[in-house]
Design an enzyme around this catalytic site. Structure first.
Site: not given
Ligand code: CTP
Length: 406
Positions: A208-211, A275
């Site tokens: 995943g990512n930090r969005s 994102a």
């Protein structure tokens, strides 16, 4: 958008009256002039002084108040209102309005007004589900009253069920949507994506990512508040649903692509604030991958995900966001060319007050011919509003050339 708007807040006799105090407070803080009209039974639950103190304005309780300034307060209120909100609304007031009965200040105001009326019911499940109440609701909906469905949960009777007053965030959102109906995006359909995607590795892990989804939600809200019909396609986020916005929840880049493909039919703009993961695990393990089996070392083969902006084609405006850590403007312009975008919003995600998770952003909006607007640090809501200013101009129908005939 609520600044200087006159909101008549009708409060009727339900125990949820205490929540109306919070609503009056938040609407006032947002800049609205809130004129509270209470029924007799509401005044038994909560003292009018509470609303007087929170709004700084006269509270109307008695139609027969001989000391009132205008003498016919309900007509003055009906004419001044930009919107009337009844929260909480009892089964009784809904029945009165459906029958055209005008026996007190509130029902007289509603009968006399041309302003849109929003009703947020709160009552016991049995009263709400009763076919008489439902017929009254249907009748009022037919007459363009906007209903905010009650929520499910703990009720004053001690039961759990349908009938709780909708939360204040939803009521505020509905007020903004109704006031924005004639805004400069009225009649437009806008698809917005938000949040990060999650690419599953096994049943418990993902890439995943930090969005946080905050920027995309702010964009969807800003478009809604200008009258657009909005579809928000969002990856997992803790943010609450936006009132008056169609929400599609997805997990992966592939699911987001499918949801976008479906939503863009007949749309005027696609704004990709999400994102999206660029890679996904080549395979997803059906079972949890065991540490011991990996032998202290692990390599995860990845394959590229589809580039949604590039692959989604149509006659709508395409707007991208560029999350960059270096050479911000150059990288953003290159993305704009490669993905054939009409606008791109470039932001430096390394700054602590800009980019992921925070409520503020510092962006540059790059338009056709590389015309760049560098915006100072502002809230994501303000960034969304500035973006909508640009989009509204680009979507405005061009005037026909002089002398043009059909
Ligand atoms: N985007 C997309 N599909 C992807 C990846 C990104 O539609 N698979 C969109 C994003 O929603 C954003 C824009 O493309 O509007 C730019 O995303 P960004 O992550 O900044 O760029 P990438 O194209 O992924 O390039 P890179 O990661 O190399 O910077």
């Amino acid at each position: 958008m609520l600044t200087n708007k006159t909101i008549v807040l009708g409060v009727t006799g339900s125990v949820a009256c205490y929540k109306a105090a919070d609503l009056a407070c938040k609407l006032t803080q947002a800049g609205a002039k809130v004129d509270v009209v209470m029924t007799d039974s509401a005044a038994k639950f909560i003292n009018p002084l509470t609303f007087r103190s929170l709004t700084g304005r006269t509270v109307f309780t008695d139609m027969w108040d001989t000391l009132s300034a205008s003498g016919v307060d309900h007509i003055a209120l009906a004419e001044a209102a930009d919107v009337v909100v009844i929260a909480p609304a009892t089964a009784n007031v809904i029945a009165e309005l459906a029958a055209g009965i005008a026996g007190d200040s509130l029902t007289c105001t509603v009968l006399a007004t041309l302003a849109p009326v929003i009703i947020a019911p709160a009552m016991h499940t049995g009263m709400w589900r009763n076919s008489i109440t439902q017929e009254n609701v249907a009748k009022l909906k037919n007459r363009n009253f906007t209903f905010i469905e009650p929520g499910y949960g703990y009720l004053a009777s001690g039961c759990i069920g349908e009938g709780r007053l909708a939360d204040i965030y939803t009521i505020m959102g509905t007020v903004r949507q109704v006031l924005g109906r004639t805004g400069n995006l009225a009649g437009k359909k806008i698809v917005v994506t938000a949040g990060g995607t999650r690419e599953p590795i096994d049943p418990v892990r993902f890439l995943g990512n930090r969005s946080s989804g905050k920027m995309g939600h702010a964009v969807a809200e800003a478009a809604r508040d200008r009258g657009a019909k909005v579809v928000l396609i969002t990856g997992p986020t803790v943010l609450p649903d936006l009132a008056g916005v169609d929400i599609v929840r997805v997990q992966t880049a592939v699911q987001m692509k499918q949801a976008v493909a479906k939503a863009v039919a007949g749309s005027d703009a696609l704004i990709m604030a999400a994102a999206v993961a660029d890679f996904q695990p080549q395979t997803t393990s059906a079972q949890k991958i065991k540490k011991a089996a990996a032998g202290g070392k692990m390599t995860l083969p990845l394959v590229a995900t589809p580039d949604i902006l590039t692959e989604t084609k149509g006659r709508f405006l395409k707007v991208g966001f560029a999350a960059e850590t270096e050479d911000i403007l150059e990288n953003a312009k290159e993305k704009m060319r490669n993905k054939q975008l009409d606008l791109i919003v470039a932001n430096d995600v390394t700054a602590p007050d800009s980019g992921f998770e925070v409520d503020t952003n510092r962006v540059s909006i790059i338009g056709p011919d590389s015309r760049t607007e560098d915006l100072p640090l502002m809230t994501k809501k303000e960034v969304a509003d500035r973006l909508m200013d640009r989009i509204a101009v680009m979507l405005k129908p061009k005037p026909a050339p002089k002398g043009h005939t059909h």
